[in-house]
Design an enzyme around this catalytic site. Structure first.
Site, PDB file in Angstrom:
ATOM      1  N   LYS A  18      27.843  -7.665   5.669  1.00  0.00           N
ATOM      2  CA  LYS A  18      28.333  -6.289   5.720  1.00  0.00           C
ATOM      3  C   LYS A  18      27.132  -5.357   5.713  1.00  0.00           C
ATOM      4  O   LYS A  18      26.305  -5.398   4.800  1.00  0.00           O
ATOM      5  CB  LYS A  18      29.222  -5.991   4.510  1.00  0.00           C
ATOM      6  CG  LYS A  18      30.166  -4.816   4.717  1.00  0.00           C
ATOM      7  CD  LYS A  18      31.286  -5.165   5.682  1.00  0.00           C
ATOM      8  CE  LYS A  18      32.423  -4.162   5.636  1.00  0.00           C
ATOM      9  NZ  LYS A  18      33.522  -4.526   6.556  1.00  0.00           N
ATOM     10  N   THR A  63      33.645 -10.166   5.187  1.00  0.00           N
ATOM     11  CA  THR A  63      32.671  -9.103   4.945  1.00  0.00           C
ATOM     12  C   THR A  63      33.277  -8.000   4.087  1.00  0.00           C
ATOM     13  O   THR A  63      32.561  -7.326   3.337  1.00  0.00           O
ATOM     14  CB  THR A  63      32.137  -8.517   6.265  1.00  0.00           C
ATOM     15  OG1 THR A  63      33.203  -7.892   6.988  1.00  0.00           O
ATOM     16  CG2 THR A  63      31.509  -9.605   7.122  1.00  0.00           C
ATOM     17  N   ARG A 175      -9.653  16.038  12.558  1.00  0.00           N
ATOM     18  CA  ARG A 175      -8.289  16.090  13.067  1.00  0.00           C
ATOM     19  C   ARG A 175      -7.296  16.043  11.919  1.00  0.00           C
ATOM     20  O   ARG A 175      -7.633  15.665  10.790  1.00  0.00           O
ATOM     21  CB  ARG A 175      -8.011  14.923  14.017  1.00  0.00           C
ATOM     22  CG  ARG A 175      -8.039  13.555  13.344  1.00  0.00           C
ATOM     23  CD  ARG A 175      -7.576  12.440  14.270  1.00  0.00           C
ATOM     24  NE  ARG A 175      -7.593  11.140  13.609  1.00  0.00           N
ATOM     25  CZ  ARG A 175      -7.065  10.029  14.102  1.00  0.00           C
ATOM     26  NH1 ARG A 175      -6.471  10.053  15.285  1.00  0.00           N
ATOM     27  NH2 ARG A 175      -7.118   8.885  13.446  1.00  0.00           N
ATOM     28  N   HIS A 247       1.126  12.670  15.843  1.00  0.00           N
ATOM     29  CA  HIS A 247       0.057  13.446  16.487  1.00  0.00           C
ATOM     30  C   HIS A 247       0.251  14.946  16.312  1.00  0.00           C
ATOM     31  O   HIS A 247       1.375  15.470  16.417  1.00  0.00           O
ATOM     32  CB  HIS A 247      -0.003  13.113  17.982  1.00  0.00           C
ATOM     33  CG  HIS A 247      -0.308  11.676  18.262  1.00  0.00           C
ATOM     34  ND1 HIS A 247      -1.511  11.107  17.966  1.00  0.00           N
ATOM     35  CD2 HIS A 247       0.448  10.686  18.814  1.00  0.00           C
ATOM     36  CE1 HIS A 247      -1.509   9.836  18.321  1.00  0.00           C
ATOM     37  NE2 HIS A 247      -0.325   9.546  18.835  1.00  0.00           N
TER      38      HIS A 247
END
Length: 284
Positions: A18, A63, A175, A247
């Site tokens: 499940k 399930t 950066r 980025h």
């Protein structure tokens, strides 16, 4: 007409379970309540050939029953999600004759308190994770964190990389480094581990390594994180990390007669670099 299996084929590895069982438990001890917000996934495997080959479901634990078990076992306590995952895994294997292995994966989201019984939670955000795999004797426990957004505005560069005829990327000495960390660490043993304490130590180590490392590549940062987590959590045998590169591009303001001294960026979505790796103890 019943389908008859062909002798030309065989059943390979299989499992069922499940997925996405949403569980919220309110812990009402004292004036301040606590919310536990879990998503549980169950996966069972074992002697299940009959249901695949003939439709005989005698060995199949539905399930829906697995879902109900998650809620029933949460009635008395949850505790650390690693322990809850192990309880569920042992329950299914030890009580269901046809099942020899259970894998339970759990994600927990955190609600922020702003009153004794008032909470807030934005959509998304990081999740604590745990997985228990039990095969009748030993339990393998893995813990981790998912979608942890981290960003350094400086102390990151990327240069000296390989160049060929298709390379357009320019080297940079400064950066923004941003990522959404998926980390998981496997415990060498499950006995006697204080999972809450270990998780807190691992999370602190992860943040500290990202903050303190001058990054010449995201790969270098990944390794530094793995080392720091293993140093902080002696029970962990290895750390697996997945770091997408979120980025941020310096936006060109020259067409508008403006300079850009590293203050205005365009956040990129796709495509993105994906850096992954495993750091293990030398004696593993």
């Amino acid at each position: 007409m019943d389908h008859l299996p062909s002798p030309a084929f065989r059943l390979g590895a299989n499992n069922y379970g499940k997925a996405g069982v949403r569980l919220v438990r309110v812990e009402r001890d004292g004036a301040e309540h606590v919310i536990r917000d879990l998503t549980v996934h169950t996966e069972l495997s074992g002697d299940l050939a009959a249901t695949h080959l003939t439709g005989d479901n005698a060995g199949v634990l539905p399930t829906d029953t697995q879902k109900n078990t998650v809620y029933a076992l949460a009635r008395d306590r949850i505790g650390p999600i690693e322990s809850f995952a192990e309880r569920l895994a042992r329950h299914f294997v030890d009580r269901t004759g046809s099942i020899d292995t259970a894998r339970i994966a759990i994600e927990e989201r955190t609600w922020s308190r702003f009153g004794p019984h008032s909470f807030s939670r934005g959509e998304g955000g990081e999740a604590r994770t745990a997985e228990a795999v039990y095969g009748g004797e030993h339990t393998r426990i893995t813990a981790g964190i998912r979608d942890l957004l981290l960003l350094n505005t400086t102390d990151s560069e990327f240069q000296g990389f390989a160049v060929d005829e298709h390379t357009t990327l320019q080297p940079t000495e400064d950066r923004i480094l941003a990522t959404a960390v998926d980390a998981s660490w496997r415990y060498s043993h499950a006995e006697g581990v204080d999972f809450d304490k270990a998780f807190a130590a691992a999370a602190d180590a992860l943040l500290g390594a990202f903050r303190d490392t001058y990054s010449r590549s995201l790969q270098q940062t990944l390794y530094a994180i793995g080392e720091r987590v293993l140093s902080a959590v002696p029970e962990a045998a290895e750390v697996r990390l997945s770091l997408p590169n979120k980025h941020h591009y310096l936006f060109d303001l020259e067409p508008f007669g403006l300079d850009n001294p590293g203050v205005v960026f365009q956040a990129g979505d796709r495509p993105y670099g994906l850096i992954e790796g495993t750091i293990a103890r030398a004696d593993e």
